[in-house]
Write a protein that holds these residues in place. Structure first.
Motif, PDB file in Angstrom:
ATOM      1  N   ILE A   1       0.863  -1.196   0.000  1.00  0.00           N
ATOM      2  CA  ILE A   1       0.000   0.000   0.000  1.00  0.00           C
ATOM      3  C   ILE A   1       0.893   1.237   0.000  1.00  0.00           C
ATOM      4  O   ILE A   1       1.997   1.210   0.556  1.00  0.00           O
ATOM      5  CB  ILE A   1      -0.955  -0.013   1.221  1.00  0.00           C
ATOM      6  CG1 ILE A   1      -1.988   1.122   1.106  1.00  0.00           C
ATOM      7  CG2 ILE A   1      -0.187   0.029   2.539  1.00  0.00           C
ATOM      8  CD1 ILE A   1      -3.169   0.979   2.057  1.00  0.00           C
ATOM      9  N   HIS A   2       0.453   2.321  -0.670  1.00  0.00           N
ATOM     10  CA  HIS A   2       1.260   3.543  -0.737  1.00  0.00           C
ATOM     11  C   HIS A   2       0.350   4.775  -0.703  1.00  0.00           C
ATOM     12  O   HIS A   2      -0.879   4.642  -0.646  1.00  0.00           O
ATOM     13  CB  HIS A   2       2.145   3.521  -1.992  1.00  0.00           C
ATOM     14  CG  HIS A   2       1.394   3.292  -3.274  1.00  0.00           C
ATOM     15  ND1 HIS A   2       0.521   4.219  -3.801  1.00  0.00           N
ATOM     16  CD2 HIS A   2       1.378   2.229  -4.130  1.00  0.00           C
ATOM     17  CE1 HIS A   2       0.016   3.747  -4.938  1.00  0.00           C
ATOM     18  NE2 HIS A   2       0.512   2.531  -5.158  1.00  0.00           N
ATOM     19  N   TYR A   3       0.962   5.957  -0.753  1.00  0.00           N
ATOM     20  CA  TYR A   3       0.175   7.191  -0.615  1.00  0.00           C
ATOM     21  C   TYR A   3      -0.789   7.428  -1.773  1.00  0.00           C
ATOM     22  O   TYR A   3      -1.772   8.143  -1.614  1.00  0.00           O
ATOM     23  CB  TYR A   3       1.098   8.399  -0.414  1.00  0.00           C
ATOM     24  CG  TYR A   3       1.613   8.497   1.010  1.00  0.00           C
ATOM     25  CD1 TYR A   3       0.731   8.431   2.088  1.00  0.00           C
ATOM     26  CD2 TYR A   3       2.969   8.652   1.285  1.00  0.00           C
ATOM     27  CE1 TYR A   3       1.182   8.508   3.391  1.00  0.00           C
ATOM     28  CE2 TYR A   3       3.441   8.737   2.588  1.00  0.00           C
ATOM     29  CZ  TYR A   3       2.537   8.668   3.641  1.00  0.00           C
ATOM     30  OH  TYR A   3       2.989   8.744   4.936  1.00  0.00           O
TER      31      TYR A   3
ATOM     32  N   LYS B   1      -3.211  -2.509   7.322  1.00  0.00           N
ATOM     33  CA  LYS B   1      -3.624  -2.180   8.683  1.00  0.00           C
ATOM     34  C   LYS B   1      -2.751  -1.071   9.273  1.00  0.00           C
ATOM     35  O   LYS B   1      -3.249  -0.110   9.862  1.00  0.00           O
ATOM     36  CB  LYS B   1      -3.531  -3.432   9.568  1.00  0.00           C
ATOM     37  CG  LYS B   1      -4.849  -3.788  10.222  1.00  0.00           C
ATOM     38  CD  LYS B   1      -4.771  -5.089  10.989  1.00  0.00           C
ATOM     39  CE  LYS B   1      -4.229  -4.886  12.390  1.00  0.00           C
ATOM     40  NZ  LYS B   1      -4.135  -6.177  13.110  1.00  0.00           N
ATOM     41  N   LEU B   2      -1.452  -1.204   9.086  1.00  0.00           N
ATOM     42  CA  LEU B   2      -0.525  -0.182   9.585  1.00  0.00           C
ATOM     43  C   LEU B   2      -0.812   1.167   8.924  1.00  0.00           C
ATOM     44  O   LEU B   2      -0.810   2.205   9.576  1.00  0.00           O
ATOM     45  CB  LEU B   2       0.930  -0.591   9.288  1.00  0.00           C
ATOM     46  CG  LEU B   2       1.495  -1.749  10.104  1.00  0.00           C
ATOM     47  CD1 LEU B   2       2.827  -2.216   9.507  1.00  0.00           C
ATOM     48  CD2 LEU B   2       1.675  -1.334  11.576  1.00  0.00           C
TER      49      LEU B   2
ATOM     50  N   VAL C   1       4.800   1.347   7.135  1.00  0.00           N
ATOM     51  CA  VAL C   1       4.809   0.311   6.095  1.00  0.00           C
ATOM     52  C   VAL C   1       6.233   0.103   5.598  1.00  0.00           C
ATOM     53  O   VAL C   1       6.680  -1.020   5.364  1.00  0.00           O
ATOM     54  CB  VAL C   1       3.857   0.693   4.936  1.00  0.00           C
ATOM     55  CG1 VAL C   1       3.918  -0.343   3.824  1.00  0.00           C
ATOM     56  CG2 VAL C   1       2.434   0.866   5.439  1.00  0.00           C
ATOM     57  N   ARG C   2       6.963   1.194   5.439  1.00  0.00           N
ATOM     58  CA  ARG C   2       8.353   1.071   4.991  1.00  0.00           C
ATOM     59  C   ARG C   2       9.162   0.234   5.987  1.00  0.00           C
ATOM     60  O   ARG C   2       9.925  -0.655   5.599  1.00  0.00           O
ATOM     61  CB  ARG C   2       8.991   2.461   4.845  1.00  0.00           C
ATOM     62  CG  ARG C   2      10.361   2.430   4.151  1.00  0.00           C
ATOM     63  CD  ARG C   2      11.033   3.792   4.132  1.00  0.00           C
ATOM     64  NE  ARG C   2      11.468   4.217   5.462  1.00  0.00           N
ATOM     65  CZ  ARG C   2      12.580   3.811   6.063  1.00  0.00           C
ATOM     66  NH1 ARG C   2      13.398   2.973   5.462  1.00  0.00           N
ATOM     67  NH2 ARG C   2      12.890   4.234   7.270  1.00  0.00           N
ATOM     68  N   LEU C   3       8.955   0.501   7.294  1.00  0.00           N
ATOM     69  CA  LEU C   3       9.693  -0.265   8.307  1.00  0.00           C
ATOM     70  C   LEU C   3       9.283  -1.736   8.276  1.00  0.00           C
ATOM     71  O   LEU C   3      10.118  -2.623   8.414  1.00  0.00           O
ATOM     72  CB  LEU C   3       9.439   0.330   9.704  1.00  0.00           C
ATOM     73  CG  LEU C   3      10.072   1.710   9.920  1.00  0.00           C
ATOM     74  CD1 LEU C   3       9.594   2.333  11.229  1.00  0.00           C
ATOM     75  CD2 LEU C   3      11.606   1.615   9.895  1.00  0.00           C
TER      76      LEU C   3
ATOM     77  N   LEU D   1       8.212  -3.523   5.705  1.00  0.00           N
ATOM     78  CA  LEU D   1       8.759  -4.298   4.587  1.00  0.00           C
ATOM     79  C   LEU D   1      10.273  -4.428   4.683  1.00  0.00           C
ATOM     80  O   LEU D   1      10.856  -5.419   4.239  1.00  0.00           O
ATOM     81  CB  LEU D   1       8.269  -3.767   3.227  1.00  0.00           C
ATOM     82  CG  LEU D   1       8.528  -2.364   2.762  1.00  0.00           C
ATOM     83  CD1 LEU D   1       9.882  -2.281   2.077  1.00  0.00           C
ATOM     84  CD2 LEU D   1       7.433  -1.973   1.781  1.00  0.00           C
ATOM     85  N   GLU D   2      10.897  -3.455   5.351  1.00  0.00           N
ATOM     86  CA  GLU D   2      12.332  -3.575   5.586  1.00  0.00           C
ATOM     87  C   GLU D   2      12.609  -4.736   6.555  1.00  0.00           C
ATOM     88  O   GLU D   2      13.450  -5.589   6.301  1.00  0.00           O
ATOM     89  CB  GLU D   2      12.843  -2.255   6.181  1.00  0.00           C
ATOM     90  CG  GLU D   2      14.337  -2.047   6.101  1.00  0.00           C
ATOM     91  CD  GLU D   2      14.711  -0.657   6.614  1.00  0.00           C
ATOM     92  OE1 GLU D   2      14.881   0.241   5.778  1.00  0.00           O
ATOM     93  OE2 GLU D   2      14.793  -0.479   7.853  1.00  0.00           O
ATOM     94  N   GLN D   3      11.811  -4.751   7.622  1.00  0.00           N
ATOM     95  CA  GLN D   3      11.965  -5.777   8.656  1.00  0.00           C
ATOM     96  C   GLN D   3      11.736  -7.180   8.089  1.00  0.00           C
ATOM     97  O   GLN D   3      12.395  -8.135   8.477  1.00  0.00           O
ATOM     98  CB  GLN D   3      10.952  -5.477   9.762  1.00  0.00           C
ATOM     99  CG  GLN D   3      11.117  -6.262  11.016  1.00  0.00           C
ATOM    100  CD  GLN D   3       9.969  -5.928  11.985  1.00  0.00           C
ATOM    101  OE1 GLN D   3       9.163  -5.019  11.741  1.00  0.00           O
ATOM    102  NE2 GLN D   3       9.900  -6.661  13.087  1.00  0.00           N
ATOM    103  N   HIS D   4      10.784  -7.299   7.179  1.00  0.00           N
ATOM    104  CA  HIS D   4      10.470  -8.623   6.620  1.00  0.00           C
ATOM    105  C   HIS D   4      11.194  -8.886   5.299  1.00  0.00           C
ATOM    106  O   HIS D   4      10.913  -9.852   4.612  1.00  0.00           O
ATOM    107  CB  HIS D   4       8.954  -8.766   6.441  1.00  0.00           C
ATOM    108  CG  HIS D   4       8.223  -8.825   7.749  1.00  0.00           C
ATOM    109  ND1 HIS D   4       7.857  -7.688   8.445  1.00  0.00           N
ATOM    110  CD2 HIS D   4       7.825  -9.865   8.502  1.00  0.00           C
ATOM    111  CE1 HIS D   4       7.248  -8.039   9.565  1.00  0.00           C
ATOM    112  NE2 HIS D   4       7.215  -9.359   9.628  1.00  0.00           N
ATOM    113  N   ARG D   5      12.091  -7.979   4.965  1.00  0.00           N
ATOM    114  CA  ARG D   5      12.879  -8.103   3.726  1.00  0.00           C
ATOM    115  C   ARG D   5      12.024  -8.349   2.494  1.00  0.00           C
ATOM    116  O   ARG D   5      12.373  -9.144   1.614  1.00  0.00           O
ATOM    117  CB  ARG D   5      13.923  -9.223   3.848  1.00  0.00           C
ATOM    118  CG  ARG D   5      14.855  -9.029   5.029  1.00  0.00           C
ATOM    119  CD  ARG D   5      16.119  -9.861   4.954  1.00  0.00           C
ATOM    120  NE  ARG D   5      16.808  -9.882   6.235  1.00  0.00           N
ATOM    121  CZ  ARG D   5      17.255  -8.808   6.888  1.00  0.00           C
ATOM    122  NH1 ARG D   5      17.140  -7.604   6.339  1.00  0.00           N
ATOM    123  NH2 ARG D   5      17.834  -8.901   8.063  1.00  0.00           N
ATOM    124  N   LEU D   6      10.893  -7.672   2.459  1.00  0.00           N
ATOM    125  CA  LEU D   6      10.024  -7.811   1.288  1.00  0.00           C
ATOM    126  C   LEU D   6      10.662  -7.132   0.079  1.00  0.00           C
ATOM    127  O   LEU D   6      11.257  -6.064   0.210  1.00  0.00           O
ATOM    128  CB  LEU D   6       8.660  -7.171   1.563  1.00  0.00           C
ATOM    129  CG  LEU D   6       7.663  -8.021   2.352  1.00  0.00           C
ATOM    130  CD1 LEU D   6       6.391  -7.232   2.631  1.00  0.00           C
ATOM    131  CD2 LEU D   6       7.333  -9.292   1.583  1.00  0.00           C
TER     132      LEU D   6
END
Ligand code: ATP
Ligand code: MG
Length: 202
Positions: A14-16, A61-62, A189-191, A193-198
């Motif tokens: 999801i994005h702006y 959700k985030l 959301v950025r954090l 996907l970074e955390q989950h290495r998406l």
């Protein structure tokens, strides 16, 4: 009558662009609520590497948690097999009897709808809002569509929104190339996907 906005998408991520379209539609059409519906197995996407539904759900959700008018639905991700929009809309019609349904997409997606299952039935169930998307001039096109598809007469609404040339495809490509994505999507959301290495090595 109350109005429910419906914003479906793969949301990978999801994005702006999604959030601005939903918020402007909410205000302009006086929607009591906008329901974000992440797709399960999208019948129209050819990508084989779509992120897990639960991850896309989590990111939505985030992204929406600070907007009291935004909500999320599991109706498509919990359905086995492909989800067809017309079936989802029938479920919503049943679950939200007091609401008029407003189906929101980027204006690029209106043409696609006519290739979907029971397109005519879709327009019996909803009012359609097409939000401006860069690279796609929709106003003349919307008139033409209503002319060619009489069932859509008076049900297609064009929404001018601050144009954001943001797409999930571009965000995934940026991550892959190690380019910045900050400010294209919510920081939460950025954090995530970074955390989950998406997308990093897809
Ligand atoms: P992808 O590049 O993977 O197709 P996307 O950015 O197009 O992703 P989707 O999940 O396919 O996002 O889109 C969900 C809905 O949001 C669609 O109706 C789409 O037209 C709309 N949308 C996506 N990006 C924008 C944007 N920048 N402005 C307006 N509407 C958008
Ligand atoms: Mg898309």
């Amino acid at each position: 009558m109350n109005r429910l906005g419906i914003m479906g998408g793969t949301f990978d991520p999801i994005h702006y662009g999604h959030l601005v379209a939903a918020e402007m539609a909410r205000a302009e059409f006086k929607l009591s609520k906008v329901l974000f519906i992440p797709t399960g197995t999208p019948p129209h996407k050819d990508r084989k590497d779509i992120s897990a539904a639960e991850m896309r759900y989590e990111m939505v959700k985030l992204a929406i948690q600070d907007n009291p008018a935004f909500d999320i639905s599991r109706v498509e991700i919990e359905k086995e097999g492909p989800s067809y929009t017309v079936e989802t809309l029938r479920v919503l019609r049943r679950d939200w009897p007091e609401y008029e349904l407003y189906f929101i997409t980027g204006s690029d997606a209106l043409l696609e709808i006519f290739s979907w299952r029971e397109a005519e039935e879709i327009f019996r169930l909803i009012q359609y809002i097409g939000a401006a998307r860069p690279g796609f001039d929709a106003s003349d096109f919307f008139l033409k569509v209503q002319h060619e598809h009489p069932e859509t007469q008076g049900k297609i609404h064009y929404l001018e929104v601050p144009a954001l040339a943001i797409s999930s495809t571009d965000i995934r490509a940026r991550v892959r190339r190690g380019e910045p994505i900050r400010y294209l999507l919510p920081e939460s959301v950025r954090l995530y996907l970074e955390q989950h290495r998406l997308y990093a090595d897809s």
